[in-house]
Design a protein around this motif. Structure first.
Motif: not given
Length: 463
Positions: A54-83
């Motif tokens: 999750i980062n609004p300023n990136a499209k990919k991080i370490l080869g993974r698609r990056c979401h602008a917001s947690l609310l943009d994630v389609r699946g369920n999220v059990d744990l959030a790690v906040i940095c």
């Protein structure tokens, strides 16, 4: 799935504040989840669940698609790690609530540990979380690591080996160093938790979870301050798994340091000592003792009574061990006439053997002599625990001696055995064999006596 399972056994994790910048916490956490480690070792394995960046300023991080917001994630999220920076955390927790996240680890610093303004911000975060039933780890923490499920939701350097010890620490930096040490020493962990300011979930919550965890046999604690002393004591008294603690802030200087580190109130060390004693928590003085005792109580049965025996092929080491026993209140059982007769009748003893406890079987002892001595002393009814010391002579059979100890451990399952193989390179194979079969070995007689005292204390709890 309850809240703590959502944090400690998640199926999906979102890193809020994931970053492309090398050296950043957000990148470190992402890499740890995707590969298991920031610094690669053979222990590194990726987390098998879903990982979202999750980062609004990136499209990919370490080869993974990056979401602008947690609310943009389609699946369920059990744990959030906040940095993210501390001031943004309240709005992030609101997003977590909308997403119905079960738990969050707030790695960000800048809360109660910095003073009044940080306390106010921390209170704000807690109010939002409580309204929406989100449980929080931290803030100001390293994160959590669960080697049995390859979960590294932290910015720790690497995944430690899998093992039976849980380490719950108020200091993230100490946990970092322990991880590095554990890889070198092959010391395994079932769980490492850095809980920081314990604004919500506190030490006793993690202890209670560990009591039910099948991977955990012993629990180690680094404590600066306990948030709710009554709750801690109530839970500790009910625990069947051993708890070993080291408490910082014992002195005036240490107490001042604690308040600026995690914002905790250290309190009187004498009060803590009394509380630990009443709660059957084993208090140790050093980090090394913390993990030495944990290794012993996780792998050995409690010593039912305060009567032990020592076997050694080096007289001086036996004398040292006897001194340590008296210093620490460990009683040496008197060898009975029947035991001496068995030793004499075996034909394996050297004419100069000591005929008393500590039993010095002399430097030229071969494995056969160790075997007779170990089995004979353990057969004596009032010998409830055994320390086996081996010093290295030219004729010493380190591996064969270890195999004899392993056999004895199976033959006498209710009596703890602790070894002191004093040496290095030429004792290594025997030591590895002992460790493989869950028999603790220490390179110093003091350590063996010290952990035996802990096993005796455990025995008193269950008698």
């Amino acid at each position: 799935m309850n809240a703590l399972d959502g944090i400690l056994n998640p199926r999906s994790v979102a890193v809020i504040g994931a970053s492309r910048r090398r050296g950043s916490v957000g990148r470190g956490v992402m890499k740890s989840l995707l590969t298991g480690c920031v610094f690669k070792t053979r222990l590194c394995k990726p987390f098998s669940g879903r990982v979202y960046a999750i980062n609004p300023n990136a499209k990919k991080i370490l080869g993974r698609r990056c979401h602008a917001s947690l609310l943009d994630v389609r699946g369920n999220v059990d744990l959030a790690v906040i940095c993210v920076p501390a001031k943004i955390v309240p709005s992030v927790i609101k997003d977590c609530a909308k997403k119905q996240v079960k738990g969050a680890i707030i790695i960000s610093a800048g809360f109660a540990e910095i003073g009044k303004s940080g306390e106010e911000l921390q209170d704000k975060v807690i109010k939002i979380a409580k309204k929406t039933n989100i449980r929080l780890v931290g803030p100001n923490c390293l994160g959590i690591i669960r080697p049995p499920i390859n979960l590294n939701a932290s910015f720790g350097p690497s995944m430690p080996p899998r093992g039976e010890i849980a380490f719950i620490s108020q200091s993230g930096a100490l946990a970092d160093s322990i991880i590095d040490w554990s890889i070198e020493e092959r010391y395994g962990f079932s769980l490492i938790v850095s809980y920081g300011n314990q604004a919500d979930l506190e030490l006793s919550d993690f202890m209670e979870w560990c009591e039910k965890d099948k991977h955990t046999k012993a629990i180690t604690l680094y404590i600066e301050g306990i948030k709710d002393g009554r709750k801690f004591m109530k839970i500790a008294k009910k625990m069947t798994k051993p708890i070993i603690a080291i408490k910082s802030g014992r002195t005036e200087a240490g107490t001042k340091a604690v308040s600026s580190h995690t914002g905790s109130l250290a309190g009187s060390f004498e009060i803590y000592k009394s509380a630990f004693k009443q709660s059957d928590v084993i208090l140790v003085d050093t980090v090394e003792e913390l993990f030495d005792v944990a290794k012993a109580v996780a792998t050995q049965p409690p010593c039912k009574k305060n009567n032990i025996a020592i076997i050694t092929n080096g007289g001086g080491c036996g004398v040292l061990a006897a001194d340590y026993c008296e210093m620490l209140g460990v009683r040496l059982a008197k060898l009975t006439r029947k035991t001496i007769q068995k030793l004499e009748g075996s034909g394996k003893m050297h004419p100069a053997y000591s005929r008393r406890n500590p039993l010095d079987i002399v430097g030229d002892a071969l494995p056969e002599r160790y075997e007779v001595a170990i089995n004979t002393l353990l057969e004596q009814k009032n010998v409830h625990g055994l320390i086996v010391i081996q010093t290295l002579q030219t004729m010493t059979g380190s591996e064969k001696d270890a195999k004899i100890v392993i056999k004895a451990r199976k033959k006498f399952p209710d009596k703890p055995i602790v070894c002191t193989y004093m040496g290095g390179k030429f004792s290594r194979k025997g030591i590895k064999l002992l460790e493989k079969h869950r028999i603790p070995d220490f390179n110093d007689p003091y350590k063996s006596v010290m952990v035996m005292k802990s096993l005796i204390d455990r025995g008193e709890k269950f008698n």
